[in-house]
Design an enzyme around this catalytic site. Sequence first.
Site, PDB file in Angstrom:
ATOM      1  N   ASP A 144       0.832  -1.206   0.000  1.00 15.27           N
ATOM      2  CA  ASP A 144       0.000   0.000   0.000  1.00 15.27           C
ATOM      3  C   ASP A 144       0.873   1.266   0.000  1.00 15.27           C
ATOM      4  OD1 ASP A 144      -2.022   1.811   0.388  1.00 15.27           O
ATOM      5  OD2 ASP A 144      -2.833   0.858   2.184  1.00 15.27           O
ATOM      6  N   ASP A 215     -10.434   4.182  -1.670  1.00 22.24           N
ATOM      7  CA  ASP A 215     -11.018   3.215  -0.729  1.00 22.24           C
ATOM      8  C   ASP A 215     -12.542   3.124  -0.848  1.00 22.24           C
ATOM      9  OD1 ASP A 215      -8.431   3.067   0.104  1.00 22.24           O
ATOM     10  OD2 ASP A 215      -8.864   3.423   2.229  1.00 22.24           O
TER      11      ASP A 215
END
Length: 394
Positions: A144, A215
């Site tokens: 990430d 997200d």
Amino acid sequence: MRLSLALPLAAIALSSLASAAQVAQTPPMGWNSWNYFAERVDDKGVRAAADQIVSTGMRDAGYIYVNIDDTWEGERDASGVLHTNPKFPDMKALADYVHSKGLKIGIYSSPGPKTCAGYAGSLGHEEQDAKMYAEWGIDYLKYDLCSFIPEVMEKQAPHDEAGQMRLMHAAYDKMGKALKATGRPIVYSLCQYGWDSPWEWAPALGGNAWRTTGDIEAKWQSVYDLLSQQAGLASYAGPGHWNDPDMLEVGNGELTLAENRAHFSMWAMVAAPLLAGNDLTQMKPEVKAILTNRDVIAIDQDSLGKQAERTYADGEVEVWTRHLSGGALAVAVLNVGSDRVATHPFHLSLAKLGLHGVQKGKDLWTGKNIELADNMPIELGNHDVLLVRIAQPK
Ligand code: GLA
């Protein structure tokens, strides 16, 4: 003598490369801790999730990866070895436990110095971390971007976007190579929010999946926004490398039953990784029924690996189609509007789907046979879906 020694070694090297290349031949399926537990994930919760995946029948339906997201990390010692924090007393033992259930285990890190939640990332320790994951028995890494943006990209290449992207590609390449060098088949999942069209470069760096979006949230608007961003990306997906519109929110937050059904259907249509993100210990029967619908899972896992495209939209109804192995076709009719009968009423155009005459199929949510005729009216609740598999489209 030299030759006879060299051959078996070469064969071993080749076979480990071959098995590494074979991960994610269909979109990875499993569970990830983040969407429900976030920083509350711990060893006990991961074991409970693994237990539930087995007892609910999810494992047998294809959910194999049990993925620990952010907040497992502790501090590095003087040798640079990263330790777990007290929530995860023994990662190897946890991996052994998950494996003993016939499941695989995933972990999370960042190419930056810190993860998104502010824990230790892998910057400068890529090979060391990859080796440790392999020693623990890790089967999946989500990598990430997070602090790599301010700490490396913006610092090393200020005002130079192309330079920043090169740094980002190099960071993902580094970990891709480090994972490969371990010889262990590890799914490599890139999480950089769809920046700089990762579908164009991630597969070459060993990426098995790459986030195409920011997200997800457990709200219809978020689910629909992320779905919309998948249109036009079909040609980039295929066995071993997948577009990832983020993990599932089925069973979470504000989603209604219809929205959960539509969310799951559309993630299957776009060949997304199916990573459940709910609390499996409190899963309602109707949520379990959605997540374990074998017909819908079979769309996601179809061996052809061809992602759906949005074939046409009529007002607030969208029709997506996906070509499946054996010449079959999946058709999803999605009411994205808030009215019960969108476009008052909606009539399906088979011609726009390149189909002629009545099509015999199976409605994958009722389990019943259905015939689709040209111009037939279809009534759908708001944010609901009709998902049909046509074995022999004509
Ligand atoms: C980012 C990712 C999420 C999750 C969190 C963890 O926001 O996109 O999926 O992994 O970080 O901190």
